[in-house]
Structures are given as C-alpha cells and as structure tokens.
Design a protein around this motif. Structure first.
Motif, PDB file in Angstrom:
ATOM      1  N   ILE A 126       0.860  -1.190   0.000  1.00  0.00           N
ATOM      2  CA  ILE A 126       0.000   0.000   0.000  1.00  0.00           C
ATOM      3  C   ILE A 126       0.895   1.237   0.000  1.00  0.00           C
ATOM      4  O   ILE A 126       1.608   1.501   0.974  1.00  0.00           O
ATOM      5  CB  ILE A 126      -0.918  -0.002   1.226  1.00  0.00           C
ATOM      6  N   GLY A 127       0.872   1.973  -1.093  1.00  0.00           N
ATOM      7  CA  GLY A 127       1.740   3.138  -1.236  1.00  0.00           C
ATOM      8  C   GLY A 127       1.264   4.310  -0.398  1.00  0.00           C
ATOM      9  O   GLY A 127       0.064   4.535  -0.240  1.00  0.00           O
ATOM     10  N   LEU A 128       2.214   5.079   0.126  1.00  0.00           N
ATOM     11  CA  LEU A 128       1.877   6.239   0.944  1.00  0.00           C
ATOM     12  C   LEU A 128       2.043   7.549   0.176  1.00  0.00           C
ATOM     13  O   LEU A 128       1.814   8.621   0.733  1.00  0.00           O
ATOM     14  CB  LEU A 128       2.741   6.255   2.214  1.00  0.00           C
ATOM     15  N   SER A 129       2.456   7.461  -1.093  1.00  0.00           N
ATOM     16  CA  SER A 129       2.594   8.652  -1.930  1.00  0.00           C
ATOM     17  C   SER A 129       1.539   8.640  -3.025  1.00  0.00           C
ATOM     18  O   SER A 129       1.134   7.577  -3.513  1.00  0.00           O
ATOM     19  CB  SER A 129       3.994   8.711  -2.565  1.00  0.00           C
ATOM     20  N   ASP A 130       1.134   9.837  -3.408  1.00  0.00           N
ATOM     21  CA  ASP A 130       0.112  10.031  -4.436  1.00  0.00           C
ATOM     22  C   ASP A 130       0.662   9.599  -5.796  1.00  0.00           C
ATOM     23  O   ASP A 130       1.756  10.006  -6.188  1.00  0.00           O
ATOM     24  CB  ASP A 130      -0.262  11.526  -4.456  1.00  0.00           C
ATOM     25  N   GLU A 131      -0.118   8.791  -6.520  1.00  0.00           N
ATOM     26  CA  GLU A 131       0.354   8.270  -7.815  1.00  0.00           C
ATOM     27  C   GLU A 131       0.650   9.384  -8.810  1.00  0.00           C
ATOM     28  O   GLU A 131       1.528   9.247  -9.672  1.00  0.00           O
ATOM     29  CB  GLU A 131      -0.674   7.274  -8.391  1.00  0.00           C
ATOM     30  N   ARG A 132      -0.057  10.517  -8.705  1.00  0.00           N
ATOM     31  CA  ARG A 132       0.171  11.614  -9.651  1.00  0.00           C
ATOM     32  C   ARG A 132       1.519  12.275  -9.388  1.00  0.00           C
ATOM     33  O   ARG A 132       2.199  12.736 -10.306  1.00  0.00           O
ATOM     34  CB  ARG A 132      -0.972  12.623  -9.540  1.00  0.00           C
ATOM     35  N   THR A 176      -7.564   5.586  -9.368  1.00  0.00           N
ATOM     36  CA  THR A 176      -7.467   4.247  -8.786  1.00  0.00           C
ATOM     37  C   THR A 176      -6.325   4.176  -7.782  1.00  0.00           C
ATOM     38  O   THR A 176      -6.313   3.329  -6.904  1.00  0.00           O
ATOM     39  CB  THR A 176      -7.217   3.198  -9.881  1.00  0.00           C
ATOM     40  N   GLY A 177      -5.330   5.051  -7.963  1.00  0.00           N
ATOM     41  CA  GLY A 177      -4.167   5.061  -7.077  1.00  0.00           C
ATOM     42  C   GLY A 177      -3.034   4.162  -7.547  1.00  0.00           C
ATOM     43  O   GLY A 177      -2.012   4.044  -6.874  1.00  0.00           O
ATOM     44  N   CYS A 178      -3.197   3.522  -8.709  1.00  0.00           N
ATOM     45  CA  CYS A 178      -2.221   2.521  -9.159  1.00  0.00           C
ATOM     46  C   CYS A 178      -0.861   3.142  -9.484  1.00  0.00           C
ATOM     47  O   CYS A 178      -0.746   3.994 -10.364  1.00  0.00           O
ATOM     48  CB  CYS A 178      -2.758   1.785 -10.379  1.00  0.00           C
ATOM     49  N   ILE A 179       0.144   2.676  -8.785  1.00  0.00           N
ATOM     50  CA  ILE A 179       1.531   3.111  -8.999  1.00  0.00           C
ATOM     51  C   ILE A 179       2.291   2.043  -9.779  1.00  0.00           C
ATOM     52  O   ILE A 179       3.042   2.354 -10.692  1.00  0.00           O
ATOM     53  CB  ILE A 179       2.212   3.386  -7.647  1.00  0.00           C
ATOM     54  N   LEU A 180       2.116   0.779  -9.398  1.00  0.00           N
ATOM     55  CA  LEU A 180       2.771  -0.335 -10.109  1.00  0.00           C
ATOM     56  C   LEU A 180       1.788  -1.489 -10.197  1.00  0.00           C
ATOM     57  O   LEU A 180       1.339  -2.007  -9.167  1.00  0.00           O
ATOM     58  CB  LEU A 180       4.046  -0.786  -9.362  1.00  0.00           C
ATOM     59  N   CYS A 181       1.442  -1.883 -11.420  1.00  0.00           N
ATOM     60  CA  CYS A 181       0.541  -3.025 -11.597  1.00  0.00           C
ATOM     61  C   CYS A 181       1.322  -4.234 -12.094  1.00  0.00           C
ATOM     62  O   CYS A 181       2.341  -4.111 -12.765  1.00  0.00           O
ATOM     63  CB  CYS A 181      -0.592  -2.671 -12.553  1.00  0.00           C
ATOM     64  N   SER A 233       0.363  -5.397 -17.635  1.00  0.00           N
ATOM     65  CA  SER A 233       0.287  -4.127 -18.351  1.00  0.00           C
ATOM     66  C   SER A 233      -1.044  -3.435 -18.079  1.00  0.00           C
ATOM     67  O   SER A 233      -2.103  -4.061 -18.172  1.00  0.00           O
ATOM     68  CB  SER A 233       0.453  -4.371 -19.859  1.00  0.00           C
ATOM     69  N   CYS A 234      -0.965  -2.129 -17.758  1.00  0.00           N
ATOM     70  CA  CYS A 234      -2.169  -1.416 -17.317  1.00  0.00           C
ATOM     71  C   CYS A 234      -2.226  -0.037 -17.966  1.00  0.00           C
ATOM     72  O   CYS A 234      -1.229   0.697 -17.948  1.00  0.00           O
ATOM     73  CB  CYS A 234      -2.148  -1.298 -15.793  1.00  0.00           C
ATOM     74  N   PRO A 235      -3.402   0.330 -18.506  1.00  0.00           N
ATOM     75  CA  PRO A 235      -3.541   1.642 -19.140  1.00  0.00           C
ATOM     76  C   PRO A 235      -3.812   2.782 -18.157  1.00  0.00           C
ATOM     77  O   PRO A 235      -3.984   3.918 -18.585  1.00  0.00           O
ATOM     78  CB  PRO A 235      -4.748   1.445 -20.074  1.00  0.00           C
ATOM     79  N   ILE A 236      -3.868   2.454 -16.845  1.00  0.00           N
ATOM     80  CA  ILE A 236      -4.094   3.493 -15.838  1.00  0.00           C
ATOM     81  C   ILE A 236      -2.877   3.650 -14.925  1.00  0.00           C
ATOM     82  O   ILE A 236      -2.541   4.763 -14.512  1.00  0.00           O
ATOM     83  CB  ILE A 236      -5.347   3.174 -14.993  1.00  0.00           C
ATOM     84  N   ALA A 237      -2.197   2.565 -14.632  1.00  0.00           N
ATOM     85  CA  ALA A 237      -1.074   2.621 -13.693  1.00  0.00           C
ATOM     86  C   ALA A 237       0.074   3.470 -14.226  1.00  0.00           C
ATOM     87  O   ALA A 237       0.327   3.523 -15.427  1.00  0.00           O
ATOM     88  CB  ALA A 237      -0.567   1.209 -13.419  1.00  0.00           C
ATOM     89  N   ILE A 238       0.795   4.095 -13.303  1.00  0.00           N
ATOM     90  CA  ILE A 238       1.962   4.883 -13.682  1.00  0.00           C
ATOM     91  C   ILE A 238       3.069   3.959 -14.205  1.00  0.00           C
ATOM     92  O   ILE A 238       3.738   4.267 -15.180  1.00  0.00           O
ATOM     93  CB  ILE A 238       2.478   5.684 -12.461  1.00  0.00           C
ATOM     94  N   THR A 239       3.263   2.817 -13.539  1.00  0.00           N
ATOM     95  CA  THR A 239       4.227   1.820 -14.028  1.00  0.00           C
ATOM     96  C   THR A 239       3.532   0.455 -14.010  1.00  0.00           C
ATOM     97  O   THR A 239       2.606   0.233 -13.231  1.00  0.00           O
ATOM     98  CB  THR A 239       5.501   1.750 -13.150  1.00  0.00           C
ATOM     99  N   SER A 240       4.007  -0.465 -14.843  1.00  0.00           N
ATOM    100  CA  SER A 240       3.463  -1.826 -14.797  1.00  0.00           C
ATOM    101  C   SER A 240       4.426  -2.797 -15.461  1.00  0.00           C
ATOM    102  O   SER A 240       5.414  -2.388 -16.077  1.00  0.00           O
ATOM    103  CB  SER A 240       2.066  -1.898 -15.423  1.00  0.00           C
ATOM    104  N   ASP A 241       4.126  -4.084 -15.294  1.00  0.00           N
ATOM    105  CA  ASP A 241       5.029  -5.152 -15.732  1.00  0.00           C
ATOM    106  C   ASP A 241       4.702  -5.568 -17.162  1.00  0.00           C
ATOM    107  O   ASP A 241       3.665  -6.183 -17.418  1.00  0.00           O
ATOM    108  CB  ASP A 241       4.918  -6.352 -14.784  1.00  0.00           C
ATOM    109  N   ALA A 242       5.619  -5.259 -18.066  1.00  0.00           N
ATOM    110  CA  ALA A 242       5.422  -5.570 -19.483  1.00  0.00           C
ATOM    111  C   ALA A 242       5.576  -7.055 -19.789  1.00  0.00           C
ATOM    112  O   ALA A 242       5.317  -7.484 -20.915  1.00  0.00           O
ATOM    113  CB  ALA A 242       6.397  -4.768 -20.332  1.00  0.00           C
ATOM    114  N   ALA A 243       5.974  -7.845 -18.802  1.00  0.00           N
ATOM    115  CA  ALA A 243       6.075  -9.288 -19.033  1.00  0.00           C
ATOM    116  C   ALA A 243       4.700  -9.905 -19.266  1.00  0.00           C
ATOM    117  O   ALA A 243       4.589 -11.011 -19.812  1.00  0.00           O
ATOM    118  CB  ALA A 243       6.758  -9.961 -17.846  1.00  0.00           C
TER     119      ALA A 243
END
Length: 226
Positions: A91-97, A174-179, A182-192
């Motif tokens: 659970i991240g404590l920093s704002d995804e933006r 959504t708050g997604c920082i790392l999914c 692959s995610c079209p909303i998250a700031i980062t995600s796993d391309a695997a």
C-alpha cells in the motif's frame, strides 16, 4: 437611514473584494516537489523522494499481509488514497500523480501506448522507460529486487515500464503506482504480461512472507532508471 444604506453597501463591496482576492491567491498557489515541478498530491500523502543524480525516486509503502496467502492478479503498489488502495500487495503512501511527475523529473520517458478500452482484455504490453524497482526497510542493509518479493506458479522475468498514463490516472484515481500486468491506468506496470492477462489466464501472484517484514510494516520502494 440613507447614509446607513450607503455605508452597508460600501462595506459589502469591500468584503466581496477581499474575498475574491483571497480566492485568487488560493487558486494561484501551486504545490511543488523538491526540485520545483508543479505536482498534484492529496492531503496526508507522503512526498516522493527524488534523487536526480542517481536517477531514482523513493516512496514509502506498507506490507499488505493478506496477500501472503490470498492471490492478487493485478495490483502491485497502489496509493492508499486511491480507489484500490486496499487491493495492493504494497500500500503506497505517496500520491500516484506525484510519482508520475517525479519519474518525469529524473528523465524517464513515458510509454503512453495503452488505451482504457484494453483494460479488460488481453491485448498489448505496456511500453515506456525500463525501470529497476527495489524494496528495502530499516535494518535490512540492502535492496531486494521487487520481483523477489513476488511468488507465482507462472514465473517470468519482470520488466517494469514507465507506462505514464497521467490523464487516465488523474481521471480515474485508482491510485495505481505499479501493476503486475500491463495497465492503461497505472503509472508503471510489468510488461512481461499483457493487459488483463493475469485475470483472464487465472495467474495468481502472492507476496513472500519468508522475505518481507510482517503485515503492516513499512518498507521503502525505489524506482531507478535502467
């Protein structure tokens, strides 16, 4: 009586004018990060630490112990103030933006190649700057690759990308920082994994109780440009 009415009207105009000036001053104020970039940050969110020389950013997060035994199929790190803050393995404590802006500030290039229509079907893999992601905590004395805190029967080399997706993140919160796929909303995600691949193929991801601190403990997550 007439003089009283004139005096009341003048006072009213003065109060309205003062109110407008205060409002303008408030709207003109802009929150900035440690290197002066304008940012969006919810009240109570912890600032992102930026080290431009090392091309890395650091956020704090909390271990979500329910994923020691229950599977996740998407959410890796999510800001606690986002819609899905309680669904993340960390659970991240920093704002995804703010995380987005911090990655821009260290020179990361956003992929922005996914569309929201692809959110629920297996289609594309996220593009963007390749990032090394590590986890550490007080007393550990080293950095552990994020991939090593995850366990799954489906093992692939993790390929975390700076997907970007700032407008989608800002609009959906959504708050997604790392999914974890692959995610079209998250700031980062796993391309695997392609979009929605984990859910559609029923691939479960857990966090490792034998490596991480116990439920509720704080860890630091480092995103570093490869």
């Amino acid at each position: 009586m007439y003089k009283k009415i004139i005096l009341f009207a003048c006072l009213s105009v003065m109060l309205i004018s003062c109110g407008n000036q205060a409002s303008n001053a408030s709207s003109n104020s802009q929150l900035t990060n440690s290197i002066g970039s304008a940012i969006l940050r919810d009240n109570g969110a912890e600032p992102v630490i930026i080290n431009a020389d090392k091309k890395e950013i650091i956020i704090e997060a909390i271990v979500n112990g329910k994923y020691f035994t229950n599977p996740s199929r998407h959410h890796g790190i999510v800001f606690e103030g986002g819609k899905y803050g309680d669904r993340a393995v960390l659970i991240g404590l920093s704002d995804e933006r703010e995380v987005y802006q911090a990655l821009i500030d260290i020179g990361a290039i956003a992929g922005n190649n996914l569309k929201l229509e692809e959110y629920t079907k297996v289609s594309k893999n996220v593009d963007g700057q390749q990032l090394d992601v590590y986890v550490t905590w007080d007393g550990l004395g080293k950095e552990i690759p994020f991939a090593e805190i995850i366990k799954s029967d489906d093992v692939r080399d993790m390929d975390i990308r700076f997907g970007g997706n700032f407008e989608a993140a800002k609009d959906n919160r959504t708050g997604c920082i790392l999914c974890l796929d692959s995610c079209p909303i998250a700031i980062t995600s796993d391309a695997a994994y392609a979009t929605a691949e984990l859910e559609n193929k029923k691939i479960d991801k857990f966090i490792r109780e034998d490596i991480l601190p116990k439920d509720g403990e704080r860890v630091s997550v480092i995103f570093r440009i490869k």
